[in-house]
Design a protein around this motif. Structure first.
Motif, PDB file in Angstrom:
ATOM      1  N   ASP A  33      72.913  90.184  34.402  1.00 45.30           N
ATOM      2  CA  ASP A  33      72.759  88.729  34.432  1.00 45.30           C
ATOM      3  C   ASP A  33      72.571  88.277  35.882  1.00 45.30           C
ATOM      4  OD1 ASP A  33      72.876  85.995  34.151  1.00 45.30           O
ATOM      5  OD2 ASP A  33      74.749  85.987  33.006  1.00 45.30           O
TER       6      ASP A  33
ATOM      7  N   GLY B 129      72.819  85.316  37.054  1.00 47.90           N
ATOM      8  CA  GLY B 129      73.744  84.250  37.407  1.00 47.90           C
ATOM      9  C   GLY B 129      73.110  82.976  37.913  1.00 47.90           C
TER      10      GLY B 129
ATOM     11  N   ARG C 267      70.608  82.367  29.994  1.00 43.35           N
ATOM     12  CA  ARG C 267      70.790  83.455  30.956  1.00 43.35           C
ATOM     13  C   ARG C 267      69.500  84.243  31.155  1.00 43.35           C
ATOM     14  NH1 ARG C 267      76.437  84.587  31.643  1.00 43.35           N
ATOM     15  NH2 ARG C 267      77.710  83.380  30.172  1.00 43.35           N
TER      16      ARG C 267
END
Length: 405
Positions: free
Chosen positions: A386, A388, A74
């Motif tokens: 995050d 993504g 991530r």
């Protein structure tokens, strides 16, 4: 840190009656680690350090953790956590936001612009990296001026506060242990001196240079300590009859100190050096490494960026501070980013980074890495930042959605 220091007056013999110039008794406190079988310091207070006139619960900032499920690398953007409008009201104790954590260590972040309350961590040592800005860290051992690039090492239960003066702000990355944090054992002699092969020496460590006395009554002290909740953490606020900065003198080998990342001497070699060569500190079940500007490999066929690797026993958390991190080009990672490379997933340079690095003689990059030997879960700050996208960055963004499974 087993390196003896003394500030202010102390008696010739330990544990003997000691008075100030006016004949008042000074109260000796032994502050020691691991049942007084490790480092310790003796502090001499004007007032009884146990005195307490009130207490209440401190509701800690969100300490919830979410498993990294499904397992993914991530990319987090920590600079998105605080707006410029929020910063003037954020302090380094109540304003830090939890990024990652497990039963050994918690990683938090804050962009602070106001002075914190008095605070002590009763769970473990704190190593705070100053990403940007400056502050004064007042402690019961004395004050420490800190600024960009400083690691601030604060032993467990050290009473302190972060003071922001005028228009000062600071970006702070908190590494909170449930243990002690110290130089790696392989850097130390049998008796605790930093050895010749260590990438820094005692000359690089800055401790307090003067004591700090305050006269106030009914003073609030925020304490983080062991608890019974799902996080294992609990907060309390004690009200002290006198200000805890009443230490007229102390000596020993346990105290807060500062080390600046620019004083770290990187190890380089003919081919790419493995991560342990960049280690700076260690705690129980985790290590701290830093990557600093340095000359790179000089073999005629050297590949300067890291090889793909599976750190099978560790989660690898890289906090990108400055420069241009060669191996991550094209991934979206920039200053203020964190990459999470979990154990069980191989990682390495982004596509094209190997070819682009051939012939490089110098890397201008600064990063702080924490490797843990237990998996890390995601704090609320990780879920909020995050991007993504990072997991697909090695395949040009290609990603198959597995709906309904």
């Amino acid at each position: 840190m087993a390196y003896y220091r003394q500030l202010g007056p102390v008696p010739q013999q330990r544990h003997t009656l000691f008075k100030d110039e006016d004949g008042n008794v000074l109260y000796e406190e032994l502050m020691g680690e691991e049942g007084f079988s490790l480092d310790s310091a003796l502090l001499y207070h004007q007032h009884i350090p146990s005195a307490l006139v009130g207490a209440r619960t401190w509701e800690l900032p969100d300490q919830s953790l979410t498993p990294n499920d499904p397992l993914l690398p991530r990319h987090l953007r920590l600079h998105d956590l605080f707006t410029e409008e929020q910063t003037p009201d954020v302090d380094a104790v109540t304003g830090r936001r939890l990024v990652l954590g497990n039963s050994d260590v918690r990683l938090s972040y804050a962009h602070v612009g106001t002075t914190s309350p008095l605070y002590k961590n009763g769970l473990g040592d704190e190593c705070v990296y100053v990403e940007a800005g400056s502050a004064l860290v007042e402690t019961q051992f004395g004050p420490l001026e800190v600024a960009e690039g400083d690691y601030v090492m604060i032993p467990r239960a050290t009473i302190h506060r972060w003071v922001l003066r005028g228009d000062e702000t600071a970006r702070l990355y908190f590494i909170e242990a449930n243990s002690h944090i110290a130089p790696p054992k392989r850097y130390l002699s049998k008796y605790g001196q930093l050895l010749e092969h260590a990438p820094y020496s005692e000359r690089d460590l800055r401790g307090p240079t003067e004591t700090l006395l305050r006269e106030e009554s009914d003073v609030e002290l925020y304490i983080k300590h062991r608890g019974r909740g799902t996080s294992g953490l609990q907060g309390s606020i004690h009200i002290l009859p006198h200000h805890p900065f009443d230490v007229v003198g102390w000596d020993g080998c346990l105290y807060p100190y500062v080390f600046n990342i620019k004083n770290y001497m990187p190890l380089t070699g003919k081919v790419h050096q493995p991560p342990p060569s960049h280690q700076v500190f260690e705690g129980h079940n985790f290590v701290i490494c830093n990557f600093v500007p340095r000359k790179v490999d000089y073999h005629e066929l050297a590949v300067p960026v890291p090889y793909y690797h599976s750190n099978v026993d560790s989660d690898e958390i890289m906090f990108y501070v400055d420069g241009d991190y060669e191996a991550r080009k094209g991934s979206g990672i920039a200053k203020g980013s964190i990459s999470i490379h979990p154990g069980g997933h191989p990682h390495g340079p982004q596509p094209g980074a190997i070819e682009a690095s051939i012939g490089a003689e110098y890397f201008d990059e600064t990063a702080v890495m924490v490797d843990t030997f237990r998996p890390l879960d995601l704090g609320e700050a990780a879920l909020a930042t995050d991007d993504g996208l990072y997991a697909s960055s090695w395949t040009g963004g290609r990603w198959i959605e597995e709906a309904g499974r």
